[in-house]
Design a protein around this motif. Sequence first.
Motif, PDB file in Angstrom:
ATOM      1  N   ARG A  75       2.638   9.250  22.624  1.00 66.17           N
ATOM      2  CA  ARG A  75       1.948  10.907  21.957  1.00 66.17           C
ATOM      3  C   ARG A  75       1.290  11.010  23.696  1.00 66.17           C
ATOM      4  NH1 ARG A  75      -0.415   7.199  18.315  1.00 66.17           N
ATOM      5  NH2 ARG A  75      -2.211   6.983  20.835  1.00 66.17           N
ATOM      6  N   ALA A  76       1.038  10.991  24.117  1.00 65.68           N
ATOM      7  CA  ALA A  76       0.328  11.614  25.172  1.00 65.68           C
ATOM      8  C   ALA A  76       2.056  12.039  27.303  1.00 65.68           C
ATOM      9  CB  ALA A  76      -0.112  10.528  26.394  1.00 65.68           C
ATOM     10  N   VAL A 130      -3.734  15.349  29.470  1.00 59.33           N
ATOM     11  CA  VAL A 130      -3.544  15.002  27.612  1.00 59.33           C
ATOM     12  C   VAL A 130      -4.712  14.292  28.589  1.00 59.33           C
ATOM     13  CG1 VAL A 130      -2.857  13.990  26.178  1.00 59.33           C
ATOM     14  CG2 VAL A 130      -1.577  15.689  27.501  1.00 59.33           C
ATOM     15  N   PHE A 131      -6.127  13.696  26.986  1.00 59.81           N
ATOM     16  CA  PHE A 131      -7.113  12.571  27.625  1.00 59.81           C
ATOM     17  C   PHE A 131      -6.255  11.939  26.487  1.00 59.81           C
ATOM     18  CE2 PHE A 131     -10.469  10.207  25.531  1.00 59.81           C
ATOM     19  CZ  PHE A 131     -10.823  10.224  26.741  1.00 59.81           C
ATOM     20  N   VAL A 132      -6.635  10.422  27.183  1.00 61.84           N
ATOM     21  CA  VAL A 132      -5.934   9.105  27.077  1.00 61.84           C
ATOM     22  C   VAL A 132      -7.420   8.155  26.759  1.00 61.84           C
ATOM     23  CG1 VAL A 132      -5.170   6.847  28.061  1.00 61.84           C
ATOM     24  CG2 VAL A 132      -3.799   9.311  28.232  1.00 61.84           C
ATOM     25  N   VAL A 157       5.138  16.857  35.669  1.00 62.52           N
ATOM     26  CA  VAL A 157       4.372  16.251  35.750  1.00 62.52           C
ATOM     27  C   VAL A 157       3.120  15.808  34.404  1.00 62.52           C
ATOM     28  CG1 VAL A 157       2.304  15.303  37.212  1.00 62.52           C
ATOM     29  CG2 VAL A 157       4.081  16.253  37.910  1.00 62.52           C
ATOM     30  N   VAL A 158       3.335  14.025  33.671  1.00 65.84           N
ATOM     31  CA  VAL A 158       2.614  14.335  32.470  1.00 65.84           C
ATOM     32  C   VAL A 158       0.977  14.181  33.379  1.00 65.84           C
ATOM     33  CG1 VAL A 158       2.366  12.398  30.956  1.00 65.84           C
ATOM     34  CG2 VAL A 158       4.477  12.831  30.936  1.00 65.84           C
ATOM     35  N   LYS A 171       4.510  17.453  24.339  1.00 61.00           N
ATOM     36  CA  LYS A 171       6.251  17.272  23.703  1.00 61.00           C
ATOM     37  C   LYS A 171       5.888  15.156  24.054  1.00 61.00           C
ATOM     38  CE  LYS A 171      11.757  17.285  24.934  1.00 61.00           C
ATOM     39  NZ  LYS A 171      12.667  17.932  25.857  1.00 61.00           N
ATOM     40  N   PRO A 172       6.659  15.199  22.304  1.00 60.15           N
ATOM     41  CA  PRO A 172       6.314  13.695  22.699  1.00 60.15           C
ATOM     42  C   PRO A 172       7.477  12.716  23.510  1.00 60.15           C
ATOM     43  CG  PRO A 172       6.440  14.231  20.417  1.00 60.15           C
ATOM     44  CD  PRO A 172       6.531  15.522  21.354  1.00 60.15           C
TER      45      PRO A 172
END
Length: 276
Positions: free
Chosen positions: A79-80, A47-49, A20-21, A139-140
């Motif tokens: 990138r996230a 990850v911050f967006v 899950v991202v 991991k991109p």
Amino acid sequence: MHPLIEVPALDRLLRRQTPVVLLDVRWHLAGPPGIESYRRGHLPGAVFVDLDRDVAGPPGPGGRHPLPDPVVFESAMRRAGVSRDGLVVAYDDADSMSAARVWWSLRYFGHERVRVLDGGYRAWVEAGHRVSDAEPEVKPGDFIANPGRLPVLDAEGAAELATAGVLLDARAAERYRGEQEPVDPVAGHIPGARNAPTSGNVGVDGRFLPPELLRERFAKLGATDALDVGAYCGSGVTAAHEILALNLAGIPAALYVGSWSNWVTDPSNPVATGDG
């Protein structure tokens, strides 16, 4: 895919190590930047967006949060860690106001497997789950931005819809009536638009109301699946929340991305005040 995911369901996925991202999109119109909240604590692995930089284009005639360039959005999502078919869960502090814009944007650019954490960071913490202040190694991803997958409106389309269909103004009532305008240079609303503040889509806990209550709410405003429906706000952020709520109610709707901040850049566009 259902647009929402509850805390227990997300916790189960993470415990099973299901890929899950997690996108932390905490954002405040007035107040400290969301990155500061992220650094103090976030869901593990999130990850911050940056909503202003990654999810919207530069402010200008198109509005304060116009559509981003597809290449810029694609790069930010890669990138996230966002991949073409991978599950994405976006969250903000509690009420999904900014997370919904990420949900809408990913859907607009062709990603189908995206959900919003109902109740956001606050619901996660209140459920007793751990948080982290560590920035993960990412991991991109291989996400490809393919724009045009959701309906949008421009100023002309919004004006037409306010007459021929139902155009919802998602801002607070005092801004709709023109009594206050803390951000844009002109106060008021698009003639014919009906006020439906996004705060009415959620309960005091920040979670969305049940679909049947959302349907009742929108039906009172004349918005049903039998009519063309659209939504706007100040700059296209909270109106995405309205689109998500309409989706939960089973009502397809188009987003006027430029919203009021685009409408008022053209002095020939009419402005209404009062209760409409």
